[in-house]
Design a protein around this motif. Structure first.
Motif, PDB file in Angstrom:
ATOM      1  N   ILE A  90      24.765  30.341  34.724  1.00 17.95           N
ATOM      2  CA  ILE A  90      25.067  30.708  36.113  1.00 17.95           C
ATOM      3  C   ILE A  90      24.454  29.724  37.114  1.00 17.95           C
ATOM      4  CG2 ILE A  90      23.122  32.307  36.443  1.00 17.95           C
ATOM      5  CD1 ILE A  90      26.604  33.253  37.509  1.00 17.95           C
ATOM      6  N   GLU A  91      23.325  29.113  36.759  1.00 23.59           N
ATOM      7  CA  GLU A  91      22.649  28.168  37.648  1.00 23.59           C
ATOM      8  C   GLU A  91      23.429  26.860  37.809  1.00 23.59           C
ATOM      9  OE1 GLU A  91      21.198  29.501  34.902  1.00 23.59           O
ATOM     10  OE2 GLU A  91      19.818  30.949  35.789  1.00 23.59           O
ATOM     11  N   ASP A  92      24.466  26.676  37.012  1.00 21.79           N
ATOM     12  CA  ASP A  92      25.273  25.453  37.060  1.00 21.79           C
ATOM     13  C   ASP A  92      26.712  25.724  37.497  1.00 21.79           C
ATOM     14  OD1 ASP A  92      23.111  23.913  36.060  1.00 21.79           O
ATOM     15  OD2 ASP A  92      23.592  24.571  34.024  1.00 21.79           O
ATOM     16  N   TRP A  93      26.951  26.861  38.113  1.00 24.16           N
ATOM     17  CA  TRP A  93      28.318  27.235  38.476  1.00 24.16           C
ATOM     18  C   TRP A  93      28.784  26.647  39.798  1.00 24.16           C
ATOM     19  CZ3 TRP A  93      30.516  32.701  37.362  1.00 24.16           C
ATOM     20  CH2 TRP A  93      30.426  32.978  35.997  1.00 24.16           C
ATOM     21  N   GLY A  94      27.940  26.717  40.815  1.00 22.46           N
ATOM     22  CA  GLY A  94      28.452  26.500  42.165  1.00 22.46           C
ATOM     23  C   GLY A  94      29.352  27.682  42.524  1.00 22.46           C
ATOM     24  N   GLY A 117      27.256  40.674  38.212  1.00 23.84           N
ATOM     25  CA  GLY A 117      28.077  39.649  38.866  1.00 23.84           C
ATOM     26  C   GLY A 117      28.244  39.917  40.352  1.00 23.84           C
ATOM     27  N   ILE A 118      28.463  41.174  40.703  1.00 20.34           N
ATOM     28  CA  ILE A 118      28.602  41.571  42.109  1.00 20.34           C
ATOM     29  C   ILE A 118      27.272  41.368  42.827  1.00 20.34           C
ATOM     30  CG2 ILE A 118      29.072  43.521  43.642  1.00 20.34           C
ATOM     31  CD1 ILE A 118      31.543  42.390  42.086  1.00 20.34           C
ATOM     32  N   MET A 119      26.190  41.769  42.174  1.00 24.32           N
ATOM     33  CA  MET A 119      24.870  41.637  42.790  1.00 24.32           C
ATOM     34  C   MET A 119      24.517  40.175  43.031  1.00 24.32           C
ATOM     35  SD  MET A 119      22.790  44.670  40.823  1.00 24.32           S
ATOM     36  CE  MET A 119      21.306  44.549  41.839  1.00 24.32           C
ATOM     37  N   ARG A 120      24.838  39.316  42.083  1.00 21.57           N
ATOM     38  CA  ARG A 120      24.544  37.890  42.275  1.00 21.57           C
ATOM     39  C   ARG A 120      25.279  37.336  43.492  1.00 21.57           C
ATOM     40  NH1 ARG A 120      25.236  36.576  35.986  1.00 21.57           N
ATOM     41  NH2 ARG A 120      23.050  36.646  35.351  1.00 21.57           N
ATOM     42  N   VAL A 121      26.523  37.706  43.654  1.00 21.89           N
ATOM     43  CA  VAL A 121      27.294  37.192  44.789  1.00 21.89           C
ATOM     44  C   VAL A 121      26.719  37.725  46.106  1.00 21.89           C
ATOM     45  CG1 VAL A 121      29.555  37.259  45.926  1.00 21.89           C
ATOM     46  CG2 VAL A 121      29.395  36.740  43.475  1.00 21.89           C
ATOM     47  N   LEU A 122      26.422  39.015  46.166  1.00 26.35           N
ATOM     48  CA  LEU A 122      25.853  39.578  47.397  1.00 26.35           C
ATOM     49  C   LEU A 122      24.488  38.978  47.699  1.00 26.35           C
ATOM     50  CD1 LEU A 122      26.931  43.302  46.929  1.00 26.35           C
ATOM     51  CD2 LEU A 122      27.708  41.750  48.745  1.00 26.35           C
ATOM     52  N   MET A 123      23.644  38.849  46.676  1.00 27.06           N
ATOM     53  CA  MET A 123      22.323  38.264  46.888  1.00 27.06           C
ATOM     54  C   MET A 123      22.411  36.778  47.231  1.00 27.06           C
ATOM     55  SD  MET A 123      19.993  40.594  46.779  1.00 27.06           S
ATOM     56  CE  MET A 123      18.495  39.631  46.543  1.00 27.06           C
ATOM     57  N   GLN A 163      24.766  35.453  49.017  1.00 31.15           N
ATOM     58  CA  GLN A 163      25.091  35.471  50.445  1.00 31.15           C
ATOM     59  C   GLN A 163      23.853  35.784  51.281  1.00 31.15           C
ATOM     60  OE1 GLN A 163      27.859  34.903  52.404  1.00 31.15           O
ATOM     61  NE2 GLN A 163      28.799  34.042  50.579  1.00 31.15           N
ATOM     62  N   ALA A 164      23.035  36.718  50.797  1.00 26.87           N
ATOM     63  CA  ALA A 164      21.865  37.174  51.559  1.00 26.87           C
ATOM     64  C   ALA A 164      20.694  36.206  51.523  1.00 26.87           C
ATOM     65  CB  ALA A 164      21.422  38.547  51.049  1.00 26.87           C
ATOM     66  N   THR A 165      20.671  35.308  50.543  1.00 28.23           N
ATOM     67  CA  THR A 165      19.534  34.386  50.409  1.00 28.23           C
ATOM     68  C   THR A 165      19.917  32.921  50.628  1.00 28.23           C
ATOM     69  OG1 THR A 165      19.864  34.108  48.015  1.00 28.23           O
ATOM     70  CG2 THR A 165      18.394  35.908  48.730  1.00 28.23           C
ATOM     71  N   GLY A 166      21.209  32.631  50.683  1.00 32.05           N
ATOM     72  CA  GLY A 166      21.643  31.242  50.825  1.00 32.05           C
ATOM     73  C   GLY A 166      21.723  30.483  49.518  1.00 32.05           C
ATOM     74  N   TRP A 167      21.553  31.171  48.391  1.00 28.84           N
ATOM     75  CA  TRP A 167      21.670  30.519  47.075  1.00 28.84           C
ATOM     76  C   TRP A 167      23.109  30.111  46.848  1.00 28.84           C
ATOM     77  CZ3 TRP A 167      22.997  32.939  41.962  1.00 28.84           C
ATOM     78  CH2 TRP A 167      22.737  32.066  40.893  1.00 28.84           C
ATOM     79  N   ASP A 168      23.325  28.945  46.276  1.00 32.18           N
ATOM     80  CA  ASP A 168      24.693  28.438  46.095  1.00 32.18           C
ATOM     81  C   ASP A 168      25.098  28.314  44.627  1.00 32.18           C
ATOM     82  OD1 ASP A 168      23.186  26.287  45.324  1.00 32.18           O
ATOM     83  OD2 ASP A 168      24.045  24.877  46.761  1.00 32.18           O
ATOM     84  N   PHE A 169      24.498  29.114  43.763  1.00 29.46           N
ATOM     85  CA  PHE A 169      24.798  29.074  42.320  1.00 29.46           C
ATOM     86  C   PHE A 169      24.512  27.693  41.743  1.00 29.46           C
ATOM     87  CE2 PHE A 169      27.069  32.742  43.809  1.00 29.46           C
ATOM     88  CZ  PHE A 169      26.914  33.669  42.802  1.00 29.46           C
ATOM     89  N   SER A 170      23.505  27.056  42.288  1.00 30.14           N
ATOM     90  CA  SER A 170      23.078  25.747  41.811  1.00 30.14           C
ATOM     91  C   SER A 170      21.556  25.772  41.717  1.00 30.14           C
ATOM     92  CB  SER A 170      23.537  24.656  42.780  1.00 30.14           C
ATOM     93  OG  SER A 170      23.083  23.399  42.350  1.00 30.14           O
ATOM     94  N   GLY A 171      21.045  25.614  40.511  1.00 32.71           N
ATOM     95  CA  GLY A 171      19.607  25.719  40.311  1.00 32.71           C
ATOM     96  C   GLY A 171      19.194  27.171  40.175  1.00 32.71           C
ATOM     97  N   PRO A 172      17.909  27.412  39.915  1.00 35.97           N
ATOM     98  CA  PRO A 172      17.431  28.784  39.716  1.00 35.97           C
ATOM     99  C   PRO A 172      17.667  29.653  40.955  1.00 35.97           C
ATOM    100  CG  PRO A 172      15.771  27.184  39.032  1.00 35.97           C
ATOM    101  CD  PRO A 172      16.855  26.415  39.726  1.00 35.97           C
ATOM    102  N   ALA A 173      18.066  30.880  40.712  1.00 35.09           N
ATOM    103  CA  ALA A 173      18.250  31.835  41.811  1.00 35.09           C
ATOM    104  C   ALA A 173      16.901  32.206  42.408  1.00 35.09           C
ATOM    105  CB  ALA A 173      18.954  33.083  41.306  1.00 35.09           C
ATOM    106  N   PRO A 174      16.846  32.461  43.710  1.00 38.89           N
ATOM    107  CA  PRO A 174      15.584  32.872  44.342  1.00 38.89           C
ATOM    108  C   PRO A 174      15.307  34.373  44.177  1.00 38.89           C
ATOM    109  CG  PRO A 174      17.276  32.619  45.995  1.00 38.89           C
ATOM    110  CD  PRO A 174      17.900  32.207  44.691  1.00 38.89           C
TER     111      PRO A 174
END
Length: 192
Positions: free
Chosen positions: A103-107, A143-149, A151-162
């Protein structure tokens, strides 16, 4: 300001086996249901609107932790894993021809074969999020939680999630002027 708290459904037999569930409608395992029946929402969230993905594992989790029936929201249905549905992630990762990525390499635009990308998932979640007018708890999927989080944290599915999504915790976001922002540490469900 409206708050949205999201929580992942309890374990299913497919979770335990390492199989990708996606939209396959699988019930909670017996032990997960028994464990969830011992937990409840924190007092400050007991009166919030309660919604769930229409998939059985999410509806069952909502009923068990809130002692009431959730409204179902189709937008909260787990992301579509396409051709990988039912397969084991570890086997896909070991197969160099599968196209599997962590997931960290998806974008935002990577998608499983014949499945959905995070951007596709957000496209169906955003209109629902925009309708929220009162504090809401959504029982959904990783999967839903990752997308919402994201959006809420600015993570772009690149690198470790915050953030690290764990079960039996409310992940709270505040929505103001159509923008989601993560709000503090996850809140554990309480023991009855």
């Amino acid at each position: 300001m409206t708050q949205l708290a999201i929580i992942r459904h309890g374990h299913t037999p497919w979770n335990r086996a390492g199989q990708i569930q996606g939209r396959t409608d699988i019930a909670l395992e017996d032990q997960a249901a028994a464990d969830l029946a011992k937990l409840k929402l924190p007092a400050e969230w007991e009166q919030a609107d309660l919604v769930a993905s229409p998939l059985l594992r999410a509806v069952e989790t909502a009923r068990l932790i809130a002692d009431r029936e959730p409204a179902t929201v189709p937008a909260l249905t787990e992301m579509d894993w396409g051709d990988w549905e039912g397969k084991k992630g570890i086997a896909l990762k070991a197969d160099p021809n599968s196209g599997f990525r962590d997931i960290e390499d998806w974008g935002w635009d990577y998608r499983p074969p014949n499945g959905e990308s995070p951007r596709d998932v957000w496209a169906r979640l955003a209109p629902w999020v925009a309708t929220l007018k009162t504090d809401t708890i959504a029982v959904c999927h990783i999967g839903i939680m990752r997308v919402l989080m994201a959006q809420a944290t600015g993570w772009d599915f690149s690198g470790p999630a915050p953030f690290q999504i764990k079960r039996n915790r409310l992940f709270v976001m505040q929505m103001q002027d159509g923008v989601l922002k993560a709000s503090g540490d996850p809140i554990r469900l309480e023991v009855r």
